[in-house]
Design an enzyme around this catalytic site. Structure first.
Site, mmCIF file in Angstrom:
data_model
loop_
_atom_site.group_PDB
_atom_site.id
_atom_site.type_symbol
_atom_site.label_atom_id
_atom_site.label_comp_id
_atom_site.label_asym_id
_atom_site.label_seq_id
_atom_site.Cartn_x
_atom_site.Cartn_y
_atom_site.Cartn_z
ATOM 1 C CG ASP A 1 -47.102 -30.690 88.720
ATOM 2 O OD1 ASP A 1 -47.599 -31.626 89.359
ATOM 3 O OD2 ASP A 1 -46.295 -30.846 87.781
ATOM 4 C CG HIS B 1 -49.648 -37.762 96.441
ATOM 5 N ND1 HIS B 1 -48.311 -38.038 96.562
ATOM 6 C CD2 HIS B 1 -50.269 -38.561 97.339
ATOM 7 C CE1 HIS B 1 -48.131 -38.970 97.476
ATOM 8 N NE2 HIS B 1 -49.312 -39.315 97.961
HETATM 9 P P1 ADQ Z 1 -47.097 -36.728 88.706
HETATM 10 O O1 ADQ Z 1 -48.155 -35.866 88.110
HETATM 11 O O2 ADQ Z 1 -46.926 -38.046 88.096
HETATM 12 O O3 ADQ Z 1 -47.288 -36.901 90.284
HETATM 13 P P2 ADQ Z 1 -44.270 -35.729 89.139
HETATM 14 O O4 ADQ Z 1 -44.223 -35.177 90.513
HETATM 15 O O5 ADQ Z 1 -43.456 -34.946 88.184
HETATM 16 O O6 ADQ Z 1 -45.740 -35.818 88.545
HETATM 17 O O7 ADQ Z 1 -43.735 -37.196 89.184
HETATM 18 C C1 ADQ Z 1 -43.475 -37.895 88.025
HETATM 19 C C2 ADQ Z 1 -42.511 -39.052 88.318
HETATM 20 O O8 ADQ Z 1 -42.493 -39.858 87.164
HETATM 21 C C3 ADQ Z 1 -41.100 -38.550 88.568
HETATM 22 O O9 ADQ Z 1 -40.510 -39.317 89.572
HETATM 23 C C4 ADQ Z 1 -40.411 -38.783 87.229
HETATM 24 O O10 ADQ Z 1 -39.046 -39.136 87.319
HETATM 25 C C5 ADQ Z 1 -41.183 -39.940 86.655
HETATM 26 N N1 ADQ Z 1 -41.218 -39.831 85.177
HETATM 27 C C6 ADQ Z 1 -41.747 -38.849 84.438
HETATM 28 N N2 ADQ Z 1 -41.552 -39.088 83.132
HETATM 29 C C7 ADQ Z 1 -40.893 -40.247 83.054
HETATM 30 C C8 ADQ Z 1 -40.397 -41.049 81.980
HETATM 31 N N3 ADQ Z 1 -40.551 -40.702 80.691
HETATM 32 N N4 ADQ Z 1 -39.779 -42.200 82.286
HETATM 33 C C9 ADQ Z 1 -39.620 -42.576 83.563
HETATM 34 N N5 ADQ Z 1 -40.058 -41.873 84.604
HETATM 35 C C10 ADQ Z 1 -40.691 -40.728 84.365
HETATM 36 C C11 ADQ Z 1 -48.273 -36.500 91.258
HETATM 37 C C12 ADQ Z 1 -48.569 -35.002 91.300
HETATM 38 C C13 ADQ Z 1 -47.281 -34.222 91.505
HETATM 39 C C14 ADQ Z 1 -46.581 -34.697 92.775
HETATM 40 C C15 ADQ Z 1 -46.439 -36.209 92.787
HETATM 41 C C16 ADQ Z 1 -45.929 -36.732 94.129
HETATM 42 O O11 ADQ Z 1 -49.223 -34.582 90.117
HETATM 43 O O12 ADQ Z 1 -47.538 -32.824 91.584
HETATM 44 O O13 ADQ Z 1 -45.276 -34.122 92.836
HETATM 45 O O14 ADQ Z 1 -47.693 -36.842 92.533
HETATM 46 O O15 ADQ Z 1 -46.714 -36.294 95.180
#
Ligand code: ADQ
Length: 478
Positions: free
Chosen positions: A373, A164
């Site tokens: 990311d 991921h």
């Molecule tokens: P993350 O680094 O966690 O994931 P991201 O892809 O942005 O990053 O996913 C975060 C998730 O958490 C999103 O669904 C978002 O809605 C949720 N989230 C963030 N802040 C929040 C909050 N305050 N309250 C509730 N929900 C919140 C890792 C990798 C990414 C990749 C994903 C999926 O680092 O690059 O996109 O896995 O493969």
């Protein structure tokens, strides 16, 4: 529920897709919402599926259980393993190394030993749960040794692995004292999936140079006549689900309430992230603070809302970045805010999906500025919620999502002046310009949702070694 040796599809991930409910609130489990679970649920059901993962604490050793019709198989970790395998090797070594060394990776031999031990435990569980010729799909950087360990135990299985996070270029990966073991671990899979073609190419090149296997395009040829495919499968979100939520009256009302509570600013900037040093939170808040200080933006009608979910709170670098953000917010608000009008509204918390959708609906400019990311789902969620074809997305070139969301206001987060200018451009754009960009991005996100992602990976996996393994049954109703 599938007993030992019964599951035709096994998901192996660091975490189970549930969170423990505190005893005071009645105990038991609640589903931890996420695109991955909802995308895989139907196909897991159709295939007597099982999900192997850590329950998230170090309490008692749990037996497999069924929750929400899903068979869940817990893997127990001791407190020391959480420290060494999870906080240590996974989040103190691999996470920074794979994210462009944004922070300094730490290499400790005891952390590595723990990583090997825990990976072996996951592999043994998977070997126990999987039916003959089953498909096993292993996820993410915490479990890179599982494919090889599992193949040794169960050569009959079809094994997929998905990373991921970014897979780094050789120049960085080669710092890792255990680089060869990681490459060999991944080569136990039939298909190794990455977010971007660049990650797959980095992997193929390293396998050729470091392990010495023959490769051709996205294929690796192993001495035992097996081939491994390494390719990109960019992940996505449940776009229809987010749009439905965003269209609901409750979310609409809540979005209006949020704007009202903030004093109905004419420009609402929003950042939503896990609190992580890779996400570029400092860069964007600095840029915004400078724009206010320069007089380009006025706190009477512009505000930055930054929501940061608590994350990995015992890891040193996370403690430091949290302090740094809080100091910066304090300084900007102290210097530039007025009574009832802070420049930045900072919330260190996690919200349910409804509140996230309301925030996305309320925001004029969504600011996503990671230094690196894998994908960044927040950017895609914002786009999915903007069924009104409005809203401006400022997106880092270094997020995987920038590969697909070409119509965003793309930015280099290391360039603070460039970031300032882009924030202004996005906030001063015409409605026509925003609509043009948003429509194009919405098409991309709607057409390539998380179901399409899961289906394409599993389809690829079913193509390899066709003579081998049994095909998965399609999800009912799809
Ligand atoms: P993350 O680094 O966690 O994931 P991201 O892809 O942005 O990053 O996913 C975060 C998730 O958490 C999103 O669904 C978002 O809605 C949720 N989230 C963030 N802040 C929040 C909050 N305050 N309250 C509730 N929900 C919140 C890792 C990798 C990414 C990749 C994903 C999926 O680092 O690059 O996109 O896995 O493969």
């Amino acid at each position: 529920m599938s007993a030992s040796g019964q599951a035709d599809l096994v998901i192996v991930a660091n975490r189970l897709p549930v969170d423990r409910v505190p005893e005071a609130e009645g105990g038991g489990w609640r589903p931890s919402p996420g695109g991955l679970v909802s995308a895989l649920e139907p196909v897991l059901r159709a295939n007597d599926g099982a999900w192997i993962g850590w329950p998230g604490d170090t309490e008692e050793e749990l037996e497999p259980f069924v929750e929400n019709d899903m068979s869940l198989v817990p893997v127990h970790l001791t407190a020391q393993e959480v420290e060494e395998f999870y906080e240590g090797f996974s989040n103190g070594t691999l996470w920074p190394l794979y994210h462009d060394v944004v922070a300094k990776p730490r290499f400790h031999r005891e952390w590595w030993d723990s990583y090997v031990t825990v990976n072996r435990r996951f592999a043994a569980k998977a070997a126990d749960v999987a039916a003959k010729d089953a498909t096993v799909w292993v996820h993410d950087y915490q479990l890179q040794l599982v494919p090889q360990m599992l193949r040794e135990l169960r050569p009959d299985l079809r094994i997929g692995f998905y990373l991921h996070i970014p897979f780094p270029p050789g120049e960085l990966f080669q710092q890792l004292p255990w680089r060869r073991q990681i490459l060999e671990g991944l080569l136990g899979a039939d298909v190794v999936g990455f977010q971007l073609p660049g990650g797959a190419q980095n992997f193929i090149r390293l396998v050729r140079q470091r392990v010495g296997h023959k490769t051709h395009r996205d294929l690796v040829y192993l001495p035992d006549d097996r081939t491994v495919r390494a390719a990109a499968y960019p992940i996505s979100i449940d776009a229809a689900g987010y749009e439905k939520l965003a269209r609901s009256d409750a979310v609409d009302e809540r979005a209006a309430e949020i704007r009202e509570a903030l004093g109905n600013p004419s420009k609402l900037f929003l950042g939503v992230d896990r609190l992580d040093y890779t996400k570029g939170i400092i860069a964007r808040l600095r840029a915004f603070g400078e724009l206010v200080a320069d007089g380009e933006l006025d706190v009477e009608d512009a505000i930055f809302v930054q929501v940061a979910t608590p994350s990995r709170e015992r890891v040193e670098q996370y403690i430091l970045i949290r302090e740094e953000i809080e100091q910066l917010v304090g300084r900007v608000n102290g210097d530039l805010g007025r009574i009832g009008r802070p420049a930045i509204s900072y919330l260190h918390t996690s919200y349910p999906r409804e509140e996230m959708a309301a925030l996305y609906r309320a925001a004029d400019v969504m600011v996503v500025t990671p230094y690196r990311d894998g994908m960044n789902l927040v950017a895609k969620e914002y786009v999915a919620c903007r069924y009104d074809d409005d809203g401006a997305l400022v997106l880092s070139e270094f997020a995987g999502a920038a590969n697909e969301l070409r119509q965003a206001w793309l930015v280099n987060p290391y360039d603070i002046n460039g970031l300032k200018q882009t924030l202004l451009d996005a906030s001063r754009s015409t409605a026509k310009e925003r609509t043009r960009r948003m429509r194009a991005m919405r098409k991309t996100v709607v057409e390539n949702d998380v179901n399409a992602w899961a289906a394409s990976f599993l389809e690829e996996l079913s193509q390899v070694r066709e003579s081998h393994g049994k095909p998965l049954r399609p999800a009912r109703g799809s």
